[in-house]
Design an enzyme around this catalytic site. Sequence first.
Site, PDB file in Angstrom:
ATOM      1  N   LEU A  75       0.865  -1.177   0.000  1.00 27.00           N
ATOM      2  CA  LEU A  75       0.000   0.000   0.000  1.00 27.00           C
ATOM      3  C   LEU A  75       0.902   1.229   0.000  1.00 27.00           C
ATOM      4  O   LEU A  75       1.946   1.237   0.657  1.00 27.00           O
ATOM      5  CB  LEU A  75      -0.884   0.026   1.256  1.00 27.00           C
ATOM      6  N   ASP A  76       0.501   2.275  -0.727  1.00 29.76           N
ATOM      7  CA  ASP A  76       1.258   3.526  -0.701  1.00 29.76           C
ATOM      8  C   ASP A  76       1.324   4.065   0.725  1.00 29.76           C
ATOM      9  O   ASP A  76       0.491   3.740   1.571  1.00 29.76           O
ATOM     10  CB  ASP A  76       0.604   4.570  -1.610  1.00 29.76           C
ATOM     11  N   ARG A  77       2.316   4.918   0.976  1.00 31.77           N
ATOM     12  CA  ARG A  77       2.512   5.457   2.321  1.00 31.77           C
ATOM     13  C   ARG A  77       1.249   6.141   2.854  1.00 31.77           C
ATOM     14  O   ARG A  77       0.879   5.974   4.016  1.00 31.77           O
ATOM     15  CB  ARG A  77       3.669   6.469   2.307  1.00 31.77           C
ATOM     16  N   ARG A  99      -5.256   5.803  -7.652  1.00 34.55           N
ATOM     17  CA  ARG A  99      -4.904   7.224  -7.843  1.00 34.55           C
ATOM     18  C   ARG A  99      -4.735   7.558  -9.322  1.00 34.55           C
ATOM     19  O   ARG A  99      -4.991   8.691  -9.731  1.00 34.55           O
ATOM     20  CB  ARG A  99      -3.666   7.604  -7.038  1.00 34.55           C
TER      21      ARG A  99
END
Length: 309
Positions: A42-44, A184
Site C-alpha cells: 500500500l502507498d505510504r 490514484r
Amino acid sequence: MSKSYHSGFLFVYKPPGITSSDLVLKTKRILKQKSVGHTGTLDRFAEGLLILPCGDYTAFSQVFLGKDKSYYAEVVVGLKTDSGDPEGVVEVDERETISSRFVSEFPIERLEEELGKLTALTSQKAPKISALKVGGKRQSDLVREGQAVEEKERSISIYKVEDIQRTNLGFSFRIHVSSGTYIRKIVLDLSEKWGIPLSLGRLVRESIGEYNLNGVKPLEEITHLDMRTWKEVFPLPIRIADEAEKKAVVHGGYIWDKLPKSGENGFYILDADEVTILAWCSYDGKPDHIPYRYRKVFFDPSLKIMFSK
C-alpha cells in the site's frame, strides 16, 4: 528442538503515514520474527488491510499478490498533485474556487454515471510517480529529476463501483478491481477527462480476495496469538504421510499412491498430526517421470527438523 519463530498469517491494519516495508520491519522487531512477507504493498498515504505471512508461510506470498482488491476512496476536488495523492507535489490548488462549479456540473446522477463507466476499462497506464523501477531507480525519482519515462500499460479489470457519495471536500466511492490497478491513476485520468483538478485524499484497502477487514487489528495490538493457520487462510487438499513417507518427502523423495485431487493451488502433504505441513505440491509443470512437483518442502536443514506449528 522447536523453531525459534512462529509461522502463520497476520491480518494487520496499516495506518497512513508509513510504508508497507516499514510495517513489515516493525512486525519482525515486535514479534521477533526471522521472516515476514507481505501480499501487496500500500502507498505510504494509504491505509487498510495487509496480510503478512510469517515464518515458513512466506512461501505462500505470491498466491495472494494476484488476488483482486477492493478500496474505499475519498477524492479532493480542486486539488491536483503529480502523484494523485496527498504526498505528491501540488500542481493545481483551486479548492476555494471550484467547489460550486463542480457541484453544478456534476450532480450526483452524473457522478454516478461517470464513475459507472469505469467498469468498461480494460487497461491502464501506470502513474509516472510510482515505485516502479527503471534501470534500478524509482520511476518517481527519474520523473522529478526531469527525465522522460515510458508509461507502461497493463491489463486491468474494474468489477464494480458503488456507494458514491458527496463529501465536504469532493466525493467518495468504493471500487472493486483486479490486482495491480492504481486507484490514484483512475482519479488522475478522471481529472484530465473532466477538466477539473482531482486527487485522492484518503484510500482504504478493504479486502484482498475473499479476506476483508473483519477482525483485523492495528500492529500495536497484534501478538503471536493473532496468527492464522493455513487451515483458516489457505486450505488445500491433503495427503497424510506415515513415518517412512515423511522421511522420503523431507529429503526430496516422492509419494506415489493415494495422492489427492489437486485444488487450484495444489495440495499439501501433512505429518501424521494432520496439522504440520511437510510439503506444498503441484501437478502443474511436473516432468513425466515424477508424480508431482514440490513448490516448497518445509524442512530446515540447520535445525534438522520439519516445519512446525
